[in-house]
Design a protein around this motif. Structure first.
Motif, mmCIF file in Angstrom:
data_model
loop_
_atom_site.group_PDB
_atom_site.id
_atom_site.type_symbol
_atom_site.label_atom_id
_atom_site.label_comp_id
_atom_site.label_asym_id
_atom_site.label_seq_id
_atom_site.Cartn_x
_atom_site.Cartn_y
_atom_site.Cartn_z
ATOM 1 N N LEU A 150 -27.808 -29.593 18.342
ATOM 2 C CA LEU A 150 -28.659 -29.352 17.100
ATOM 3 C C LEU A 150 -29.690 -28.462 17.433
ATOM 4 N N LEU A 151 -30.135 -28.669 18.517
ATOM 5 C CA LEU A 151 -31.621 -27.994 18.829
ATOM 6 C C LEU A 151 -31.290 -26.376 19.128
ATOM 7 N N ASN A 152 -29.994 -26.113 19.601
ATOM 8 C CA ASN A 152 -29.441 -24.798 19.910
ATOM 9 C C ASN A 152 -28.420 -24.262 19.038
ATOM 10 N N LEU A 153 -28.242 -24.877 18.020
ATOM 11 C CA LEU A 153 -27.122 -24.612 17.179
ATOM 12 C C LEU A 153 -27.137 -22.881 16.952
ATOM 13 N N LYS A 154 -28.162 -22.306 16.569
ATOM 14 C CA LYS A 154 -28.124 -20.868 16.254
ATOM 15 C C LYS A 154 -27.655 -20.328 17.568
ATOM 16 N N ARG A 155 -28.158 -20.744 18.560
ATOM 17 C CA ARG A 155 -28.027 -19.804 19.967
ATOM 18 C C ARG A 155 -26.609 -20.047 20.240
ATOM 19 N N PHE A 156 -25.957 -21.256 20.171
ATOM 20 C CA PHE A 156 -24.575 -21.536 20.639
ATOM 21 C C PHE A 156 -23.652 -20.439 19.706
ATOM 22 N N TYR A 157 -24.071 -20.384 18.379
ATOM 23 C CA TYR A 157 -23.115 -19.446 17.519
ATOM 24 C C TYR A 157 -23.161 -18.307 17.954
ATOM 25 N N GLN A 158 -24.548 -17.575 18.178
ATOM 26 C CA GLN A 158 -24.701 -16.277 18.474
ATOM 27 C C GLN A 158 -24.037 -15.884 19.950
ATOM 28 N N ASN A 159 -24.024 -16.786 20.672
ATOM 29 C CA ASN A 159 -23.498 -16.429 22.052
ATOM 30 C C ASN A 159 -21.994 -16.978 21.978
#
Length: 388
Positions: free
Chosen positions: A214-223
């Protein structure tokens, strides 16, 4: 000195493995290698009964017993249902070939220590650590207060085995965050290994994975890492399917004391924040009223939180470690969760294990270069030191 350095460079792997082996023996020598004596912790007899039952079953040709008939005076007990026996075959087979229960357990304890050092070291290499960093990671985690207390004092063998794979889980999460998808399946294997050791640890690690995602959801999606994380979760569930299905069927049809009349409530197992800090700073002997994370991990956590602004890449891990530390104290309103599935964790201070893995990783990574004392040249001209 030059010859020693040359020898180490040529035989680095052999020297490292030998060092881990000697250290693994030394950790148990003081308390276990005594003639006709063995330290009996709170869970010792329970786990020795599990090993003895498995050994007796193997002798009878039954390699996968469902009922531990060695329990309760021969009445039998389904201990393997909630405590899988997957990793107990080593001491059980040693028992079968003639070693005593004490000797089997000592060899097993040494093997657990060695595996922890080795897997943590390998996890460090997966995190792109150099040999020195990987060694620091391995030693700081393997020699940590909570893990040692689990092995020697509490003798919570299932949990100790599960702790072996915590560093791997932390490293694999950071790899996916960076978009490094190779070896993604190790996250599944690590979770499955934890599950076949100690199911409560799966619950705790699952909570951490959810928070980290949840803290890195955007990062996980982008990567493009989100699909690998989901795949790892599904694979882990598949690998643990045999266990989940059996437990689910039993929980749906049978009333167990663990849910109907819990032996412990989370709210009753906390200590004031000040007490845990003092216990940790003094490395107090680990008991119910003196639980602590150890002075090394506490100081490491303090340094990591103090450098929160500079350590931009690991603010999520800093936050999780600090949050979990606070959650082990009476500051956390655990009474709200006393009658939920979360209460199966029993003791909030079990999170010390995850805190230890995170802090060991952060210290070994040394993102702010405190050990190397690297200084940004531009910072010198401005009379300010940059830790980046």
């Amino acid at each position: 000195m030059q010859r020693l350095k040359y020898f180490y460079r040529r035989h680095a792997l052999t020297v490292t493995l030998l060092f881990f082996g000697l250290l693994s023996i030394a950790m148990v020598a003081i308390v276990y290698l005594q003639p006709n004596k063995i330290l009996s912790g709170s869970d010792y007899h329970f786990h020795m009964n599990r090993i003895e039952n498995l050994a007796l079953s193997i002798k009878q040709g039954e390699w996968f017993p469902r009922i531990s008939y060695f329990f309760i005076g021969g009445m039998g007990y389904a201990a393997g249902l909630f405590y899988p026996d997957a990793f107990l075959y080593l001491p059980a087979i040693l028992r079968v070939v003639g070693l005593s229960i004490k000797e089997s357990f000592i060899v097993f304890a040494i093997a657990i220590n060695f595996s922890t050092f080795l897997i943590t070291y390998i996890s460090g290499k997966l995190a792109d650590f150099n040999k020195k960093q990987a060694l620091i990671f391995s030693l700081m985690y393997g020699l940590s207060t909570y893990r040692f207390a689990d092995l020697v004092n509490r003798q919570a063998i299932g949990e100790v085995i599960a702790l072996t794979f915590f560093p791997l889980m932390i490293v694999m999460l950071t790899r996916l965050k960076k978009g490094e998808h190779r070896y993604w399946y190790l996250l599944s294997i690590g979770m499955a290994a934890i599950g076949y050791s100690h199911m409560i640890s799966v619950e705790m690690m699952g909570i951490v994975i959810i928070i980290y995602t949840l803290l890195n959801l955007k990062r996980f999606y982008q990567n493009k890492s989100l699909k690998y994380l989901i795949a790892a979760g599904l694979l882990a569930i598949g690998l643990l399917g045999r266990y989940f299905l059996a437990v689910g069927e039993q929980m749906a049809t049978t009333i167990f004391q663990v849910t109907a009349q819990p032996l412990a409530f989370l709210s009753d197992r906390t200590l004031p924040f000040k007490d845990i800090v003092v216990n940790s700073l003094t490395n107090a002997v680990f008991h119910a009223n003196t639980v602590n994370v150890g002075i090394t991990i506490l100081l490491g956590l303090g340094i990591a939180c103090g450098l929160f602004y500079y350590s931009k890449n690991d603010r999520d891990l800093n936050g999780i470690a600090l949050g979990l530390f606070i959650a082990t104290t009476s500051i956390m309103p655990w009474h709200l969760l006393d009658h939920t599935i979360i209460n199966t964790i029993q003791f909030p201070w079990r999170f010390f294990a995850i805190i230890t893995a995170i802090v060991s990783y952060l210290v070994a990574k040394d993102e702010c270069h405190l050990v190397d004392c690297k200084i940004n040249p531009n910072a010198v001209r401005t009379k300010k030191i940059s830790f980046l």
